[in-house]
Scaffold this active site. Structure first.
Site, PDB file in Angstrom:
ATOM      1  N   SER A   1       4.570  -2.354  12.045  1.00 38.21           N
ATOM      2  CA  SER A   1       5.811  -1.863  11.468  1.00 38.21           C
ATOM      3  C   SER A   1       6.967  -2.182  12.425  1.00 38.21           C
ATOM      4  CB  SER A   1       5.696  -0.371  11.152  1.00 38.21           C
ATOM      5  OG  SER A   1       6.759   0.060  10.344  1.00 38.21           O
TER       6      SER A   1
ATOM      7  N   ASP B   1      -4.002  -5.660 -13.019  1.00 37.27           N
ATOM      8  CA  ASP B   1      -5.240  -5.715 -12.233  1.00 37.27           C
ATOM      9  C   ASP B   1      -6.039  -6.985 -12.500  1.00 37.27           C
ATOM     10  OD1 ASP B   1      -7.476  -5.160 -10.730  1.00 37.27           O
ATOM     11  OD2 ASP B   1      -8.171  -3.488 -11.952  1.00 37.27           O
TER      12      ASP B   1
ATOM     13  N   ASP C   1      -6.054 -11.499 -11.277  1.00 43.64           N
ATOM     14  CA  ASP C   1      -6.915 -12.244 -10.358  1.00 43.64           C
ATOM     15  C   ASP C   1      -8.337 -12.373 -10.884  1.00 43.64           C
ATOM     16  OD1 ASP C   1      -7.957  -9.669 -10.005  1.00 43.64           O
ATOM     17  OD2 ASP C   1      -6.945  -9.371  -8.095  1.00 43.64           O
TER      18      ASP C   1
ATOM     19  N   ASP D   1     -10.839  -4.322 -10.099  1.00 41.13           N
ATOM     20  CA  ASP D   1     -11.204  -3.529  -8.921  1.00 41.13           C
ATOM     21  C   ASP D   1     -10.105  -2.551  -8.514  1.00 41.13           C
ATOM     22  OD1 ASP D   1      -9.357  -5.362  -8.097  1.00 41.13           O
ATOM     23  OD2 ASP D   1     -10.575  -6.255  -6.513  1.00 41.13           O
TER      24      ASP D   1
ATOM     25  N   ILE E   1      -7.137  -3.359  -7.734  1.00 43.13           N
ATOM     26  CA  ILE E   1      -6.309  -4.000  -6.718  1.00 43.13           C
ATOM     27  C   ILE E   1      -5.567  -5.181  -7.335  1.00 43.13           C
ATOM     28  CG2 ILE E   1      -6.353  -5.310  -4.550  1.00 43.13           C
ATOM     29  CD1 ILE E   1      -8.860  -3.713  -3.786  1.00 43.13           C
TER      30      ILE E   1
ATOM     31  N   ASP F   1       1.878  -2.529   0.443  1.00 46.50           N
ATOM     32  CA  ASP F   1       2.677  -1.799   1.433  1.00 46.50           C
ATOM     33  C   ASP F   1       3.900  -1.185   0.756  1.00 46.50           C
ATOM     34  OD1 ASP F   1       4.367  -0.994   3.548  1.00 46.50           O
ATOM     35  OD2 ASP F   1       3.605  -2.561   4.864  1.00 46.50           O
TER      36      ASP F   1
ATOM     37  N   HIS G   1       0.602   0.545   4.227  1.00 43.74           N
ATOM     38  CA  HIS G   1       1.435   0.254   5.389  1.00 43.74           C
ATOM     39  C   HIS G   1       0.624   0.360   6.675  1.00 43.74           C
ATOM     40  CE1 HIS G   1       5.073  -0.363   7.611  1.00 43.74           C
ATOM     41  NE2 HIS G   1       4.932   0.777   8.264  1.00 43.74           N
TER      42      HIS G   1
END
Length: 534
Positions: free
Chosen positions: A198, A267, A270, A274, A276, A410, A448
């Site tokens: 950060s 989702d 890709d 999952d 993500i 993030d 993050h």
């Protein structure tokens, strides 16, 4: 400004004060392991320019202890796993500024030194990374970055304190740890490293840009570079959601529902279900899918709220029409750290930076925070803090290596900004040259510096390494050491997701612009099912 240099230590002095002479090396050429008695006597006799030793303690290892006198917003206790000498001191960087440091000097020293960074606007010593690095036998130093606490009030009418925060604290720590290990162990370090995330990531890149001799290896996570624009972006996002009224246009519960809808829409881009979003730049979210209707009246969006969401997921452009900062990335959590941005109050770091640094006006409320605030910060660039130089030739030429990493979910610093910086360095230096010294690893689903639903543990920071294998394939710190000392660049890093002390999933993280792809028929929870492709 005058620059006075003695031995390895450089101090920028507005009004130079009398410098004390250096003592000879404490251990001469001895290679004997330091003793507890040596630790305490070393601190008592240490004589360095503009430096006051606060205390010296030998810790036997596996010890948790309190930190009396620490600012209430910082750690109140910490743990030292290694047997080491803990040295606390204050260094006057000018006649109106000083940096408080802690050096942890392990009894079993690897010959490596490290500086650890900070976070946010804070002046909190990073004890988690002091413990982490010393457990790997680094002699390591951390500091309060020139002020105490997590707020910006110490910056008011204090340009030298701002300079410490922007770059001088880290540069001084680099010089200090090298000089002290030479005295304490009787020999100089073999390699010097930096670790931070950060604001700590920005500090690492600042060193590579402006002080290329300081470090041989830099591990810089989620860098807060392009600092003025980052805070400006955070403040403007807060304004979109009602700041500084304290009454968010979209409340916490509804934002959480938006987050679920984003996953449902994107989702499968890709090809893997999952939870993500691997590549948030490919997700064009339609908040209109959540508009209220006769049949949908709960946890739905009004047209005004849908417009707020749409603006959040757009880049910010300046008054001249040029890009200021990339967009908030779909898949980033709207809870946790994101509440700092979307609570209805102005993002605190953005407000503090404007109030205490840009405007020097303690009555500033942020009610007019906007593009003009960013323009004012740009014009001032306090302490030369922007950290956006894209020519790293000097760092590369001397053999330095930098590994950066960024979570693709993030909520505080979008990973798109790390990609933007990397691409700028490539345009400046060329891809083949950049590949010799700079790697950026993107971590899908990671928040993050860590956390999130993705495989977020890969040895990047002290609190995120317990339970993962201690090898260069799973630990990015060890991968950096291998690159610096053995010339082996990491081609992938395996991340691990641990839930309730159980490994839930693993996957490989790939150097940008490459990406990890699930092999046909593979189990997305297993690292061997993923491969990196260009």
């Amino acid at each position: 400004m005058d620059f006075l240099q003695l031995s390895n230590i450089t101090f920028a002095m507005v009004n130079p004060i009398r410098l004390l002479p250096f003592l000879p090396l404490a251990l001469g050429a001895s290679t004997a392991k330091p003793t507890a008695d040596h630790c305490t006597s070393f601190g008592a006799s240490l004589n360095l320019p503009n430096t006051k030793v606060l205390h010296t303690t030998h810790l036997p290892g596996n010890q948790t202890f309190s930190l009396p006198g620490a600012d209430s917003t910082c750690d109140q206790s910490t743990t030292a796993a290694a047997s080491l000498c803990r040295l606390s001191l204050v260094v006057n960087t000018t006649t109106s500024s000083q940096v408080q440091m802690e050096l942890w000097l392990p009894d079993d020293w690897s010959g490596r030194t490290s500086v650890v960074g900070n976070g946010g606007l804070n002046g909190c010593i990073d004890y988690a990374n002091l413990n982490y690095l010393s457990s790997y036998n680094f002699a390591v130093v951390g500091s309060n970055n020139g002020h105490n606490g997590t707020g910006g009030a110490p910056f008011l009418n204090a340009p030298e304190v701002i300079t410490d925060f922007a770059w001088r604290a880290i540069h001084t720590e680099s010089d200090m740890v090298k000089e002290i290990v030479k005295r304490y162990y009787g020999k100089k370090q073999k390699k010097a490293y930096y670790v931070g995330c950060s604001t700590g990531g920005r500090q690492g890149f600042k060193s590579a840009q402006d002080f290329p001799e300081d470090f041989d290896g830099i591990l810089a996570g989620a860098p807060a570079f392009d600092f003025n624009h980052l805070l400006g972006w955070s403040g403007i996002l807060s304004r979109y959601n009602g700041a500084p009224s304290g009454k968010p246009i979209i409340g916490k519960e509804l934002l959480a529902e938006v987050g679920k809808d984003i996953i449902s829409q994107c989702d499968m881009i890709d090809g893997v279900k999952d939870g993500i979003i691997d590549h948030p730049d490919q997700c064009i979210y339609r908040p209109e899918a959540m508009l209220c209707s006769e049949t949908k009246k709960d946890l739905c969006l009004t047209p005004q709220q849908a417009e707020v969401i749409r603006r959040i997921f757009e880049p910010i452009y300046g008054m001249d029409g040029k890009l200021l900062y990339p967009r908030y990335e779909p898949g980033a959590d709207f809870g946790g750290y994101a509440t700092m941005t979307f609570s209805g109050d102005l993002f605190q770091y953005a407000l503090d930076w404007a109030k205490y640094v840009v405007y020097n006006n303690t009555s500033y409320t942020g009610s007019d925070y906007g593009l003009q605030t960013i323009a004012a910060a740009d014009a001032l660039n306090p302490g030369n803090i922007s950290t956006w130089k894209q020519d790293l030739s000097a760092f590369s030429t001397r053999g330095g290596k930098v590994i950066s990493y960024h979570g693709r979910a993030d909520p505080l610093i979008p990973s798109g900004n790390s990609a933007r910086y990397y691409d700028g360095v490539v345009r400046t230096m060329g891809q083949s040259k950049v590949s010799e010294f700079y790697r950026l690893f993107m971590a899908p689903g990671m928040g993050h510096c860590g956390g999130g639903v993705g495989a977020d543990m890969f040895g990047q920071i002290g609190r995120l390494q317990t339970g993962i294998p201690k090898d260069k394939e799973h630990n990015i710190l060890l991968a950096l050491i291998d690159w610096v000392e053995n010339g082996k660049a990491p081609e992938q890093i395996t991340g691990t997701k641990i839930v309730n002390e159980t490994v839930e999933a693993q996957r490989v993280h790939c150097p940008y612009p490459g990406k990890s792809v699930l092999l046909k028929g593979g189990d997305w929870r297993k690292a061997g099912s993923w491969k990196c492709v260009a």
